[in-house]
Design a protein around this motif. Structure first.
Motif, PDB file in Angstrom:
ATOM      1  N   THR A  26       0.611  -1.108   0.384  1.00 45.83           N
ATOM      2  CA  THR A  26      -0.249   0.356  -0.035  1.00 45.83           C
ATOM      3  C   THR A  26       0.704   1.299  -0.039  1.00 45.83           C
ATOM      4  OG1 THR A  26      -0.108   0.102   2.547  1.00 45.83           O
ATOM      5  CG2 THR A  26      -1.936  -1.147   1.372  1.00 45.83           C
ATOM      6  N   ASP A  27       2.331   0.916   0.008  1.00 44.80           N
ATOM      7  CA  ASP A  27       2.989   2.426   0.222  1.00 44.80           C
ATOM      8  C   ASP A  27       3.556   2.189  -1.631  1.00 44.80           C
ATOM      9  OD1 ASP A  27       5.122   3.900   0.189  1.00 44.80           O
ATOM     10  OD2 ASP A  27       6.535   3.058   1.496  1.00 44.80           O
ATOM     11  N   THR A  28       2.855   3.579  -1.870  1.00 40.97           N
ATOM     12  CA  THR A  28       2.772   3.556  -3.039  1.00 40.97           C
ATOM     13  C   THR A  28       4.387   4.083  -3.901  1.00 40.97           C
ATOM     14  OG1 THR A  28       2.372   5.667  -3.403  1.00 40.97           O
ATOM     15  CG2 THR A  28       1.010   4.487  -3.857  1.00 40.97           C
ATOM     16  N   THR A  29       5.863   4.453  -2.918  1.00 44.24           N
ATOM     17  CA  THR A  29       6.723   4.899  -3.124  1.00 44.24           C
ATOM     18  C   THR A  29       7.228   3.140  -2.935  1.00 44.24           C
ATOM     19  OG1 THR A  29       6.862   5.576  -0.692  1.00 44.24           O
ATOM     20  CG2 THR A  29       6.786   7.303  -2.286  1.00 44.24           C
ATOM     21  N   LYS A  30       7.468   2.515  -2.331  1.00 44.76           N
ATOM     22  CA  LYS A  30       8.230   1.121  -2.624  1.00 44.76           C
ATOM     23  C   LYS A  30       7.493   0.221  -3.538  1.00 44.76           C
ATOM     24  CE  LYS A  30       8.516  -2.527   0.557  1.00 44.76           C
ATOM     25  NZ  LYS A  30      10.219  -2.206   1.003  1.00 44.76           N
ATOM     26  N   VAL A  31       6.541   0.498  -4.033  1.00 44.67           N
ATOM     27  CA  VAL A  31       5.628  -0.149  -5.008  1.00 44.67           C
ATOM     28  C   VAL A  31       6.259   0.822  -6.595  1.00 44.67           C
ATOM     29  CG1 VAL A  31       4.265  -0.569  -6.675  1.00 44.67           C
ATOM     30  CG2 VAL A  31       3.421  -0.580  -4.581  1.00 44.67           C
ATOM     31  N   GLN A  32       6.376   1.606  -6.613  1.00 48.24           N
ATOM     32  CA  GLN A  32       7.249   2.111  -7.699  1.00 48.24           C
ATOM     33  C   GLN A  32       8.511   2.171  -7.439  1.00 48.24           C
ATOM     34  OE1 GLN A  32       5.538   6.302  -7.441  1.00 48.24           O
ATOM     35  NE2 GLN A  32       4.063   5.724  -9.274  1.00 48.24           N
TER      36      GLN A  32
ATOM     37  N   PRO B  43      -4.728  -3.261  -3.352  1.00 44.38           N
ATOM     38  CA  PRO B  43      -4.370  -2.022  -2.350  1.00 44.38           C
ATOM     39  C   PRO B  43      -4.716  -0.654  -2.131  1.00 44.38           C
ATOM     40  CG  PRO B  43      -2.325  -3.108  -3.700  1.00 44.38           C
ATOM     41  CD  PRO B  43      -3.041  -3.617  -4.203  1.00 44.38           C
ATOM     42  N   ALA B  44      -5.156   0.166  -3.460  1.00 43.43           N
ATOM     43  CA  ALA B  44      -6.045   0.762  -3.099  1.00 43.43           C
ATOM     44  C   ALA B  44      -7.550   1.230  -2.271  1.00 43.43           C
ATOM     45  CB  ALA B  44      -6.972   1.061  -4.778  1.00 43.43           C
ATOM     46  N   ILE B  45      -7.678  -0.134  -2.412  1.00 40.06           N
ATOM     47  CA  ILE B  45      -9.260  -0.241  -1.574  1.00 40.06           C
ATOM     48  C   ILE B  45      -8.161  -0.191  -0.144  1.00 40.06           C
ATOM     49  CG2 ILE B  45     -11.198  -1.696  -1.284  1.00 40.06           C
ATOM     50  CD1 ILE B  45     -11.538  -0.522  -3.580  1.00 40.06           C
ATOM     51  N   ALA B  46      -7.691  -1.496   0.512  1.00 36.21           N
ATOM     52  CA  ALA B  46      -6.642  -1.055   1.011  1.00 36.21           C
ATOM     53  C   ALA B  46      -6.120   0.039   2.071  1.00 36.21           C
ATOM     54  CB  ALA B  46      -6.176  -1.952   1.735  1.00 36.21           C
ATOM     55  N   SER B  47      -6.222   0.749   1.503  1.00 32.71           N
ATOM     56  CA  SER B  47      -6.019   2.311   1.862  1.00 32.71           C
ATOM     57  C   SER B  47      -6.603   3.456   2.001  1.00 32.71           C
ATOM     58  CB  SER B  47      -4.624   2.977   1.043  1.00 32.71           C
ATOM     59  OG  SER B  47      -3.151   1.704   0.631  1.00 32.71           O
ATOM     60  N   LEU B  48      -7.905   2.965   2.091  1.00 32.50           N
ATOM     61  CA  LEU B  48      -9.424   4.228   1.782  1.00 32.50           C
ATOM     62  C   LEU B  48      -9.027   4.733   2.706  1.00 32.50           C
ATOM     63  CD1 LEU B  48     -12.039   2.505  -0.722  1.00 32.50           C
ATOM     64  CD2 LEU B  48     -10.978   4.436  -1.312  1.00 32.50           C
ATOM     65  N   THR B  49      -8.682   4.082   3.821  1.00 29.30           N
ATOM     66  CA  THR B  49      -9.028   4.794   5.052  1.00 29.30           C
ATOM     67  C   THR B  49      -7.895   6.282   5.706  1.00 29.30           C
ATOM     68  OG1 THR B  49      -8.057   3.347   6.573  1.00 29.30           O
ATOM     69  CG2 THR B  49     -10.235   3.014   6.495  1.00 29.30           C
ATOM     70  N   TYR B  50      -6.409   6.402   4.206  1.00 31.39           N
ATOM     71  CA  TYR B  50      -5.727   7.150   4.910  1.00 31.39           C
ATOM     72  C   TYR B  50      -5.604   7.344   3.684  1.00 31.39           C
ATOM     73  CZ  TYR B  50      -2.527   3.214   4.500  1.00 31.39           C
ATOM     74  OH  TYR B  50      -1.862   2.123   3.669  1.00 31.39           O
ATOM     75  N   GLY B  51      -5.601   6.883   2.729  1.00 27.11           N
ATOM     76  CA  GLY B  51      -5.168   7.712   1.233  1.00 27.11           C
ATOM     77  C   GLY B  51      -4.556   9.004   1.213  1.00 27.11           C
ATOM     78  N   GLY B  52      -5.625   9.985   1.134  1.00 27.96           N
ATOM     79  CA  GLY B  52      -5.554  10.931   0.594  1.00 27.96           C
ATOM     80  C   GLY B  52      -5.960  11.363  -0.600  1.00 27.96           C
ATOM     81  N   PRO B  53      -6.580  12.025  -1.072  1.00 29.72           N
ATOM     82  CA  PRO B  53      -6.990  12.675  -2.357  1.00 29.72           C
ATOM     83  C   PRO B  53      -6.184  11.953  -2.972  1.00 29.72           C
ATOM     84  CG  PRO B  53      -5.827  14.688  -0.972  1.00 29.72           C
ATOM     85  CD  PRO B  53      -5.850  13.543  -0.363  1.00 29.72           C
ATOM     86  N   GLY B  54      -5.156  11.980  -3.905  1.00 25.57           N
ATOM     87  CA  GLY B  54      -4.840  10.897  -4.642  1.00 25.57           C
ATOM     88  C   GLY B  54      -5.283   9.688  -4.585  1.00 25.57           C
ATOM     89  N   LEU B  55      -5.376   9.091  -3.817  1.00 32.73           N
ATOM     90  CA  LEU B  55      -5.996   7.368  -3.731  1.00 32.73           C
ATOM     91  C   LEU B  55      -7.430   8.040  -3.605  1.00 32.73           C
ATOM     92  CD1 LEU B  55      -5.767   4.185  -2.887  1.00 32.73           C
ATOM     93  CD2 LEU B  55      -6.736   5.790  -0.607  1.00 32.73           C
ATOM     94  N   TYR B  56      -7.754   8.927  -3.489  1.00 31.97           N
ATOM     95  CA  TYR B  56      -9.302   9.163  -3.792  1.00 31.97           C
ATOM     96  C   TYR B  56      -9.638   9.115  -5.610  1.00 31.97           C
ATOM     97  CZ  TYR B  56      -9.750   9.992   1.418  1.00 31.97           C
ATOM     98  OH  TYR B  56      -9.595   9.423   2.796  1.00 31.97           O
ATOM     99  N   VAL B  57      -9.185   9.934  -5.775  1.00 35.78           N
ATOM    100  CA  VAL B  57      -9.314  10.122  -7.215  1.00 35.78           C
ATOM    101  C   VAL B  57      -8.917   9.033  -8.114  1.00 35.78           C
ATOM    102  CG1 VAL B  57      -8.028  10.943  -9.343  1.00 35.78           C
ATOM    103  CG2 VAL B  57      -8.254  12.489  -7.642  1.00 35.78           C
ATOM    104  N   PHE B  58      -7.797   7.629  -7.837  1.00 35.46           N
ATOM    105  CA  PHE B  58      -7.671   6.629  -8.269  1.00 35.46           C
ATOM    106  C   PHE B  58      -8.440   5.428  -8.060  1.00 35.46           C
ATOM    107  CE2 PHE B  58      -6.476   2.201  -8.267  1.00 35.46           C
ATOM    108  CZ  PHE B  58      -4.525   2.200  -9.132  1.00 35.46           C
ATOM    109  N   VAL B  59      -9.144   5.659  -6.914  1.00 33.49           N
ATOM    110  CA  VAL B  59     -10.136   5.016  -6.980  1.00 33.49           C
ATOM    111  C   VAL B  59     -11.630   5.362  -7.619  1.00 33.49           C
ATOM    112  CG1 VAL B  59     -11.659   4.165  -4.829  1.00 33.49           C
ATOM    113  CG2 VAL B  59      -9.214   4.263  -4.251  1.00 33.49           C
ATOM    114  N   ALA B  60     -11.773   5.850  -7.384  1.00 32.51           N
ATOM    115  CA  ALA B  60     -13.141   6.598  -8.871  1.00 32.51           C
ATOM    116  C   ALA B  60     -12.118   6.713 -10.232  1.00 32.51           C
ATOM    117  CB  ALA B  60     -13.040   8.221  -8.385  1.00 32.51           C
TER     118      ALA B  60
END
Length: 144
Positions: free
Chosen positions: A23-29, A104-121
């Protein structure tokens, strides 16, 4: 009982994604950046996921129903076609750009921030509109 098992399985999956760093985007990238500052640790996570999945497929081949009695889906197709290649490329591009895939996007919904919400949308919009687009693309082209 089915919902309890689904809740437990989903919770374990989400916890595994969080603990492993998926769920850590920098680790995945960093893992995807094989020509730069490559971080190989997620290779162990993926390798570790393949072992129980291989065992699950072996068990699935000997069963007709799940532990709760529901029918098991058929094994996935092994056919490599344009749909699979196109979908894989689109998934990879999205994963590389955002550092997230659906789990990971769904697992991160509680703490992901605006960028995550755009991704999930955007992910949900793709899931909603993909069948209509697929039907349109699969229509035969009229002969002239």
């Amino acid at each position: 009982m089915y919902l309890v098992i689904a809740f437990i399985a989903g919770g374990l999956f989400g916890a595994g994604l969080f603990i492993s760093g998926m769920t850590d985007t920098t680790k995945v990238q960093g893992w995807l950046d094989v020509f730069g500052n490559w971080d190989p640790t997620l290779a162990f996570v993926m390798g570790g996921a393949m072992i129980p999945m291989a065992i699950a497929w072996l068990i699935r081949n000997r069963r007709v129903t799940s532990l709760v009695g529901t029918p098991l889906p058929p094994p996935p197709s092994t056919k490599i076609d344009g749909r699979l290649v196109t979908g894989s490329i689109m998934f990879g591009i999205g994963w590389g750009l955002a550092g997230l895939c659906p789990g990971p996007a769904i697992a991160s919904l509680t703490y992901g921030g605006p960028g995550l919400y755009v991704f999930v949308a955007a992910m949900l919009a793709g899931m909603i509109f993909a069948p209509a687009l697929r039907a349109r693309l699969d229509r035969p082209v009229p002969a002239e």
